[in-house]
Design a protein around this motif. Sequence first.
Motif, short mmCIF file in Angstrom:
data_model
loop_
_atom_site.label_atom_id
_atom_site.label_comp_id
_atom_site.label_asym_id
_atom_site.label_seq_id
_atom_site.Cartn_x
_atom_site.Cartn_y
_atom_site.Cartn_z
N TYR A 217 4.32 -7.98 -7.03
CA TYR A 217 4.74 -6.58 -7.12
C TYR A 217 5.38 -6.29 -8.47
CZ TYR A 217 7.40 -2.31 -6.33
OH TYR A 217 7.93 -1.05 -6.46
N LYS B 298 4.29 -3.73 -11.51
CA LYS B 298 5.16 -2.73 -12.11
C LYS B 298 5.26 -2.92 -13.63
CE LYS B 298 5.42 -0.18 -9.62
NZ LYS B 298 5.59 1.26 -9.30
N ASP C 95 6.82 2.49 -2.83
CA ASP C 95 6.12 1.21 -2.92
C ASP C 95 6.52 0.23 -1.82
OD1 ASP C 95 4.72 1.94 -5.17
OD2 ASP C 95 6.14 1.01 -6.57
#
Length: 475
Positions: free
Chosen positions: A311, A315, A326
Motif C-alpha cells: 500500500y 502511495k 483507501d
Amino acid sequence: MAIQSYYKDKFENLEMYQRLIQYWSILFDRRESLNILDNMNFNINLFPEIFTRDEISALHPVEPGYTSPDGYTEMNKLIRALEHARLLQHAPHRREVIDRLIEEGGTGCGNGCTNVMNGVINAVLKFKEAEERIEQPEVILILPNYTVYTAQLSNLGSKATPRYVHTRRENHFLPTAAEIKAAITPSTAAVVITYPNNPAQSTYEGESVKELQQIVELCQQNKVFLIVDNIYQDLVFPKSRGFTEIFNLTDRLDYVIKVYGCSKDTPYFAGFRTGYWFGDPRIAEKYKYMISSMENSMNTHTLVYFALNLYFKYKTITGEPVVVEDMHFFNEGLFGWSQIVDEQQLFQTMMDLKLYENYRLRIAQSDRLQEEALQKVTALVEQSTVFSDYINQQIGNVFLIKLNPIYPFASDDEFFKKLFHEVKCGVLPGNVFGMEQRQGEIWFRITLIHDHADNIVNYLKQIEQAFVYSVSSTY
C-alpha cells in the motif's frame, strides 16, 4: 573442521541447487569462524525495521491464523492498484490499455517468490497438459540465475524437463531473443527470466529493452508462457532510472506472468516470505489449487506486513497522501476472518502512528545504505588487479565478481577451498548459479546488506592480499 567433512558427494555429481545448499552449510557453520561475504540478511544493526511489532500491534488486532487459499480475497484489490500505478508511472500514454490489462489480469499470493513461482510453474504445466496435450513439457531456464527453479523442476521428476540457455558476459548475462528462440521446441511450456538478474544484477533498459520486447512477442507467438521474476525491481539506483515493466511491452495478457515479492528490497522481509503473481488469468484456478495444496496458505501476520508495504509503495508511486477511502484495501479479512475493520478508526490510527511518514524515512535510509555499499564495492573492484571484471549496473544488494585469469584455478570450487583454508572468507562460487566451470572464468557472488560496507570492502582486500602474496603458487 576439515572442509572434506562437508563434501558428502562429489561436487560434479551435485545438481546446482544441491551445490548451493552444500556451500551454505559451510558458510553458516559458526564453528568455522568464517567472514561470510554472501548472506542475504538485512543486518539489524544497520537497517531499520520498516514496521515495528509495536506499530503493528497498535494499528489493529491481528488474529493468528490462515488466510484464503492463495491470498486472493485479501490482496486482490491492492495488488491491482499497485500494478496499475507502476504501469502508468512508466507509460502514462497507455492508460486505456493498462486499465484493461489490470481489470482482466489474474493474480494470487504465496509464501515468497520462490513458492509463488513453484505454484505458477505447476499451474502452467497443468494448463499446457490439459489445453494443449503436452505430456512431456520443457521449461527454459536462464543461466546464470538463482537455481531454485532447477530444483523445483527436479522435484517434479519426469513430469518436466529443464532446458538451459547459457547467457554471455557481453550481454550482461541477460538472454537474447535469438538465444530463447533457439531453445524453444514444440514441447516448450514456459520460459523463466529474472530481471534484474541474480547474481548479475543487470536489467533490460535502454537499447536492450528491444530484446525483451522480442522475447515477449516470441513467447506469445509460440504459445509459450513467459514468467518473469522481478523481485529486484525496486532496487535500481538511482531511482530516477525507472524500470521496464513487462506489461508495458504488450497489449495482451496471454502467456505472460509477472512474479514479485518484498524479501529482497525491504528490511525485515528477507526470509519473511510473501509474494504475488499477476498476468494471464487462465492459470488462476490451477494456481490456487497447486499453491494451497503444496504450500498451504499464508498467515495473517505476514499478510498484514505485506499489505502495508504494498500500500505504501502504491502511495509513493502515485504521490498521493494516505486517505480514509483507501482503507477498504484492509477490510477483506486481512487481519483475520473475525476481524471487522472500522475504516475510519484504522485510518486515524495509521495517522497517529505516522506509519507512512516513518515508512518513507526508513525506506530512504535503507536505499541510501544499499546504494553507498554498491558504490564502495564497485570502486574497489574497478581498481583491483586481483579482480578483473564484475557485473552490477548499480542494482540491488548482490555483486558478481570475476577473479583475474592469471590465477590458474581449474574450478571456482578450488577457489572456494582456498578462501576457506587461507583467508577464512566465504563466498558463493558461480557454479551454484549455473556458470560453466572453466579455467580463467572464476566468478563469485557476495551480498551487501549483511554487514557494514567498510567491513565488506576490508574482507575483499584480505582476499586480494592472499593472492598478491602468492602469485607464484600453484593452486
